[in-house]
Design an enzyme around this catalytic site. Structure first.
Site, PDB file in Angstrom:
ATOM      1  N   LYS A 195       0.853  -1.180   0.000  1.00 56.45           N
ATOM      2  CA  LYS A 195       0.000   0.000   0.000  1.00 56.45           C
ATOM      3  C   LYS A 195       0.892   1.234   0.000  1.00 56.45           C
ATOM      4  O   LYS A 195       1.665   1.453   0.939  1.00 56.45           O
ATOM      5  CB  LYS A 195      -0.905   0.000   1.224  1.00 56.45           C
ATOM      6  CG  LYS A 195      -1.804   1.236   1.295  1.00 56.45           C
ATOM      7  CD  LYS A 195      -2.760   1.203   2.464  1.00 56.45           C
ATOM      8  CE  LYS A 195      -3.619   2.445   2.498  1.00 56.45           C
ATOM      9  NZ  LYS A 195      -4.550   2.432   3.628  1.00 56.45           N
ATOM     10  N   ARG A 205     -10.475  10.127   1.743  1.00 53.94           N
ATOM     11  CA  ARG A 205     -10.312  10.726   3.078  1.00 53.94           C
ATOM     12  C   ARG A 205     -11.448  11.695   3.373  1.00 53.94           C
ATOM     13  O   ARG A 205     -11.820  11.877   4.520  1.00 53.94           O
ATOM     14  CB  ARG A 205      -8.931  11.377   3.189  1.00 53.94           C
ATOM     15  CG  ARG A 205      -7.856  10.288   3.199  1.00 53.94           C
ATOM     16  CD  ARG A 205      -6.461  10.831   3.337  1.00 53.94           C
ATOM     17  NE  ARG A 205      -5.494   9.741   3.148  1.00 53.94           N
ATOM     18  CZ  ARG A 205      -4.193   9.907   3.023  1.00 53.94           C
ATOM     19  NH1 ARG A 205      -3.682  11.124   3.078  1.00 53.94           N
ATOM     20  NH2 ARG A 205      -3.397   8.873   2.854  1.00 53.94           N
ATOM     21  N   GLU A 233       7.332  -6.691   0.946  1.00 60.44           N
ATOM     22  CA  GLU A 233       6.149  -6.511   1.807  1.00 60.44           C
ATOM     23  C   GLU A 233       5.137  -7.638   1.593  1.00 60.44           C
ATOM     24  O   GLU A 233       4.567  -8.160   2.552  1.00 60.44           O
ATOM     25  CB  GLU A 233       5.480  -5.159   1.512  1.00 60.44           C
ATOM     26  CG  GLU A 233       6.135  -3.967   2.186  1.00 60.44           C
ATOM     27  CD  GLU A 233       5.743  -3.852   3.656  1.00 60.44           C
ATOM     28  OE1 GLU A 233       5.142  -4.792   4.203  1.00 60.44           O
ATOM     29  OE2 GLU A 233       6.046  -2.808   4.268  1.00 60.44           O
ATOM     30  N   LYS A 248      -2.018  -1.487  -3.952  1.00 63.59           N
ATOM     31  CA  LYS A 248      -2.887  -0.317  -3.909  1.00 63.59           C
ATOM     32  C   LYS A 248      -2.067   0.949  -3.970  1.00 63.59           C
ATOM     33  O   LYS A 248      -1.085   1.050  -3.235  1.00 63.59           O
ATOM     34  CB  LYS A 248      -3.682  -0.363  -2.593  1.00 63.59           C
ATOM     35  CG  LYS A 248      -4.561   0.837  -2.354  1.00 63.59           C
ATOM     36  CD  LYS A 248      -5.150   0.796  -0.969  1.00 63.59           C
ATOM     37  CE  LYS A 248      -5.958   2.065  -0.761  1.00 63.59           C
ATOM     38  NZ  LYS A 248      -6.430   2.191   0.581  1.00 63.59           N
ATOM     39  N   SER A 274      -9.999   5.743  -4.847  1.00 64.76           N
ATOM     40  CA  SER A 274     -10.945   6.856  -5.002  1.00 64.76           C
ATOM     41  C   SER A 274     -10.496   7.889  -6.035  1.00 64.76           C
ATOM     42  O   SER A 274     -11.294   8.363  -6.834  1.00 64.76           O
ATOM     43  CB  SER A 274     -11.157   7.515  -3.644  1.00 64.76           C
ATOM     44  OG  SER A 274      -9.937   7.954  -3.085  1.00 64.76           O
TER      45      SER A 274
HETATM   46  C1  PBG Z   1      -7.440   3.646   5.441  1.00 60.12           C
HETATM   47  C2  PBG Z   1      -7.703   3.441   3.990  1.00 60.12           C
HETATM   48  C3  PBG Z   1      -7.466   4.346   2.931  1.00 60.12           C
HETATM   49  C4  PBG Z   1      -7.980   3.746   1.786  1.00 60.12           C
HETATM   50  C5  PBG Z   1      -8.475   2.502   2.151  1.00 60.12           C
HETATM   51  N1  PBG Z   1      -8.281   2.326   3.521  1.00 60.12           N
HETATM   52  C6  PBG Z   1      -6.909   5.714   2.923  1.00 60.12           C
HETATM   53  C7  PBG Z   1      -5.584   6.000   3.484  1.00 60.12           C
HETATM   54  O1  PBG Z   1      -4.743   5.126   3.687  1.00 60.12           O
HETATM   55  O2  PBG Z   1      -5.372   7.170   3.754  1.00 60.12           O
HETATM   56  C8  PBG Z   1      -7.977   4.369   0.410  1.00 60.12           C
HETATM   57  C9  PBG Z   1      -9.093   3.976  -0.482  1.00 60.12           C
HETATM   58  C10 PBG Z   1      -9.335   4.876  -1.637  1.00 60.12           C
HETATM   59  O3  PBG Z   1      -8.672   5.909  -1.841  1.00 60.12           O
HETATM   60  O4  PBG Z   1     -10.246   4.545  -2.399  1.00 60.12           O
HETATM   61  N2  PBG Z   1      -6.277   3.077   5.909  1.00 60.12           N
HETATM   62 ZN    ZN Z   2      -5.811   3.854   8.041  1.00 53.73          ZN
END
Ligand code: PBG
Ligand code: ZN
Length: 323
Positions: A195, A205, A233, A248, A274
């Protein structure tokens, strides 16, 4: 075989021929729909930066889940927006927390729908970080127990799968142990393994009210410049007991999906995040590109790169388009 003996265009000449030689088929089975659960009743709040996506109260959540399932999507992943935040994110692992209630409601109404839960603390902590903060530092080891308790409470509420997204070291093993010790050895873990610390999470967010109040997530999420580290990872998470691993975001990281696919034989998920969704929606709204065509091309590319499953806000629309 060279031109003029070999002519690649021969097999592109008709729709039927193109169907026969198509290498990648997007299927509704590949898709997972993210859903946002919020408190209250009869709530359906539009999310500005994610047109067509909403925050739903638990009573309203069944509708989009049912639509996705009816379109052929096998699974949803739940994110919660709690009523209260505090330094330790206690509502993340409360028995009557928002995700716990949402899971129970969905499993009650749609028992065959696979309900996955996102396991993290950032929506639940007042500082907005994914772990415990002490002296402006995100503490790794102190966060593990809270994450494991969160995962256990989701499983106890009926979740079919838990998906830790926090990027703390060692959390997959901690969650696996906690689940196994409490009678949930059958509950799989989908680990957000590679990630990245990505600006593409911006709209999420806003949707989940989870932006960090100070600093950023660079000390735990991965540097976008790194590829070998992604393989490391993923390998670590598999050794710790992950059943499915994830890369991701997806579209800016197709090379990572492709590399990880070559290194591992576990199911691989990719999160079409997103910002990737918002960019397509915005350009389509301006009339600058065709939403359905770009959606299908993007999702096909993610699958072609090597993803077995795709988390996407387009899930219901895409499932209908390929059905
Ligand atoms: C929280 C989380 C995030 C996303 C999924 N779980 C945001 C972040 O890490 O700040 C992102 C999902 C998206 O942008 O669609 N840990
Ligand atoms: Zn988080």
């Amino acid at each position: 075989m060279l031109f003029p003996d070999y002519r690649p265009r021969r097999l592109r000449a008709s729709k039927g021929l193109r169907r026969m030689i198509r290498e990648t088929q997007l299927s509704p089975d590949d898709l997972i729909l993210p859903l946002f659960a919020v408190g209250g009743r009869s709530v359906k709040n539009p999310i500005d930066a994610l047109p067509g996506q909403f925050q739903y109260s638990v009573d309203n959540l069944v509708t989009p889940a049912r639509e996705a399932f009816a379109a052929g999507v096998p699974a949803v992943i739940l994110f919660g927006i709690p009523e209260r935040k505090d330094p330790l994110g206690t509502s993340a692992y409360a028995k009557d927390g928002i995700v716990q209630k949402a899971v129970a409601a969905l499993k009650n109404k749609l028992p065959e729908l696979v309900v996955i839960t996102d396991v993290c603390l950032c929506q639940y902590t007042d500082h907005g970080h994914c772990g415990v903060v002490e002296g402006n530092r995100v503490q790794n080891d102190a966060s593990l127990e809270l994450l494991a308790r969160t995962a256990l409470s989701h499983a106890a509420a009926g979740a079919d799968m838990v998906a830790p997204s926090d990027m703390m070291d060692g959390r997959v093993a901690e969650i696996r142990d906690m689940l196994d010790e409490n009678g949930f050895s059958h509950t799989p873990i989908m680990a957000y393994s590679a990630k990245y610390c990505s600006a593409y999470y911006g709209p999420f967010r806003e949707a989940a009210d989870s932006a960090p109040k100070f600093g950023d997530r660079r000390t735990y999420q991965m540097d976008p410049a790194n590829a070998l580290e992604a393989v490391r990872e993923v390998t670590l998470d598999i050794e710790e007991g992950a059943d499915i691993v994830m890369v991701k975001p997806a579209l800016a990281y197709l090379d990572i999906i492709c590399r990880v696919r070559q290194e591992i034989d576990l199911p691989l998920a990719a999160y079409n995040v997103s910002g990737e969704y918002a960019m397509i929606k915005a350009a389509a709204k301006m009339g600058w590109l065709d939403e359905t065509d770009v959606m299908l091309e993007s999702l096909t590319a993610i699958k072609r790169a090597g993803a077995d499953m795709i988390l996407t806000y387009f899930a219901t629309k895409a499932a209908r388009a390929v059905a």
